[in-house]
Structures are given as C-alpha cells and as structure tokens.
Enzyme design. Structure first.
Site, PDB file in Angstrom:
ATOM      1  N   GLU A  45       0.876  -1.175   0.000  1.00  0.00           N
ATOM      2  CA  GLU A  45       0.000   0.000   0.000  1.00  0.00           C
ATOM      3  C   GLU A  45       0.905   1.214   0.000  1.00  0.00           C
ATOM      4  O   GLU A  45       1.665   1.425   0.942  1.00  0.00           O
ATOM      5  CB  GLU A  45      -0.900   0.034   1.236  1.00  0.00           C
ATOM      6  CG  GLU A  45      -1.764   1.291   1.311  1.00  0.00           C
ATOM      7  CD  GLU A  45      -2.382   1.530   2.677  1.00  0.00           C
ATOM      8  OE1 GLU A  45      -2.455   2.715   3.089  1.00  0.00           O
ATOM      9  OE2 GLU A  45      -2.786   0.560   3.328  1.00  0.00           O
ATOM     10  N   ARG A  50       0.766  10.473   0.627  1.00  0.00           N
ATOM     11  CA  ARG A  50       1.047  11.507   1.630  1.00  0.00           C
ATOM     12  C   ARG A  50       2.253  12.365   1.272  1.00  0.00           C
ATOM     13  O   ARG A  50       2.595  13.285   2.028  1.00  0.00           O
ATOM     14  CB  ARG A  50       1.295  10.866   3.006  1.00  0.00           C
ATOM     15  CG  ARG A  50       0.144  10.030   3.515  1.00  0.00           C
ATOM     16  CD  ARG A  50       0.444   9.506   4.903  1.00  0.00           C
ATOM     17  NE  ARG A  50      -0.439   8.409   5.278  1.00  0.00           N
ATOM     18  CZ  ARG A  50      -0.332   7.723   6.408  1.00  0.00           C
ATOM     19  NH1 ARG A  50       0.618   8.029   7.278  1.00  0.00           N
ATOM     20  NH2 ARG A  50      -1.158   6.727   6.670  1.00  0.00           N
ATOM     21  N   LYS A 110     -11.029  -2.273   5.224  1.00  0.00           N
ATOM     22  CA  LYS A 110      -9.842  -1.908   5.986  1.00  0.00           C
ATOM     23  C   LYS A 110     -10.257  -1.632   7.431  1.00  0.00           C
ATOM     24  O   LYS A 110     -11.182  -0.851   7.677  1.00  0.00           O
ATOM     25  CB  LYS A 110      -9.190  -0.674   5.368  1.00  0.00           C
ATOM     26  CG  LYS A 110      -7.957  -0.170   6.116  1.00  0.00           C
ATOM     27  CD  LYS A 110      -7.307   0.986   5.363  1.00  0.00           C
ATOM     28  CE  LYS A 110      -6.141   1.571   6.134  1.00  0.00           C
ATOM     29  NZ  LYS A 110      -5.443   2.627   5.378  1.00  0.00           N
TER      30      LYS A 110
END
Length: 216
Positions: free
Chosen positions: A42, A46, A130
């Site tokens: 993943e 950011r 998730k």
C-alpha cells in the site's frame, strides 16, 4: 473490491505500507520487500512523489500488487488509477470516494471502525474492508465482536495500525483476516537509512509467520 484483487491480497497475506520521500528510495525498497517474499504493498498518497512511485512499481514490478493508500478524494482516486494502482484504500468511508470508485471500476476498500461503517460499506457491495487503526480501537478481539452480526455475509478485513512482529500472529490465525498491513516492515526510518537488509529480513519474517498461522 473485486474478487480477483481480494484473492491476490489473501494470497499475499502481508501488505507492506510504504511512505516515500525521495525517488531514489523506491526501487531498492521494493526489491528488498520482493526478496523477502512480500508481493503486495500500500503506497500512501502523503508525499509529492507517491503517484510517481506507484507508476514505477506498476511499470517495473508487475508481480507486485500495488495499492494506493490514504485516498481521501475522488481526484486522488482518479490520479491513483492513472498512475497504475491496482486498488485503493482509505482510513475511513467517504461516500463521494466510494461513488467514484464504483463509477471507475477501481477496487476499493474503505476504512471501518463501527457497525454503521460496515453497513454503509455493504451498500456498495464491499466485502473487503480496511480495519483502522486496528490496535488503538481494540485489536482483533474488538474486530471479531464487531464482525459477529455480519459473519454470515463472509466479510473479510485488512487490519492496519499498530500491528507489528509481536502481535501479527493474533490477527493471522483468524479466518476473517484477508491480509495484514504494516508500516513496520519498511518503516520510514529504515527507508531513510537505506537499510535494505533489515527491510528484507522484516518482510521474510512477516510472510513466514503469516503463512505458518494460515497452515494451522
């Protein structure tokens, strides 16, 4: 989340969560993870080079299942797909993002922490969710209780947040866990230090422990 991607996450077992700050970090990190047996990542959106990193992984490491993380807007979702992401995940459940993911056909797993979150996800036919931040909100014991009313639906979860080498087995042994996400495998400090040996070692340990628990 379509069944093909969901099955690939289950086959991988471990999903390494990565944050890249410099382009030179990308390929050595992916190669260390791959050498350690990690086949799913993943890549969090950011930093300014996150999308470029997704493209590099998609282009040069097609055997790696590459997801975009921290997807907070429809625009980010479109950018992630264009960069080559195989799937996307978010820390929460944003209906605008869910609508766009469905329209685009990009496999997407929203973040859940409550029964209401699960039921909102079910409106979009999501079966892989998730669970974040896993350890801070009660860990696997909480998740098992949360899932109990929905067990007949066959939901599965990708827990992230506070999971490490000391507690990953408590998650891995549970059938509702599709895979385990972890930033400790290739932490920002290890990446910055260029400690590829430690990253490979962490990857090998995590994959081995996950698979051992699955065989029991």
């Amino acid at each position: 989340m379509n069944i093909e991607i969901q099955n690939r996450i289950k086959d991988a077992g471990i999903v390494a969560v990565l944050i890249f700050h410099e382009k030179k970090e990308i390929r050595p990190t992916i190669e260390a993870l791959s050498s350690g047996g990690v086949s799913a990542i993943e890549l969090t959106l950011r930093t300014p080079i996150a999308l470029e990193a997704i493209t590099i992984v998609h282009t040069h490491y097609p055997h790696i299942l590459c997801g975009a993380g921290t997807v907070l807007s429809p625009r980010q979702l479109s950018a992630a797909q264009e960069a080559g992401a195989d799937f996307a995940v978010a820390p929460g459940l944003n209906r605008k993002v869910m609508d766009e993911a469905k329209r685009m056909g990009l496999p997407f797993a929203p973040g859940i922490t409550t029964a209401s979150d699960i039921e909102s996800a079910l409106e979009y036919d999501c079966t892989l969710l998730k669970f974040f931040p896993a350890e801070k909100i009660g860990g696997i014991a909480y998740l098992k209780s949360l899932n109990a009313p929905y067990q007949h639906l066959g939901l599965s979860y990708l827990p992230l947040g506070g999971i490490n080498e000391a507690n990953l087995t408590s998650y891995a042994k549970e059938p509702i866990i599709a895979g385990i996400g972890g930033s400790w495998i290739a932490s920002s400090s290890l990446i910055a230090a260029g400690d590829w040996d430690a990253i490979e070692k962490n990857a090998r340990f995590a994959v081995k422990r996950f698979r051992e628990e699955r065989k029991q």
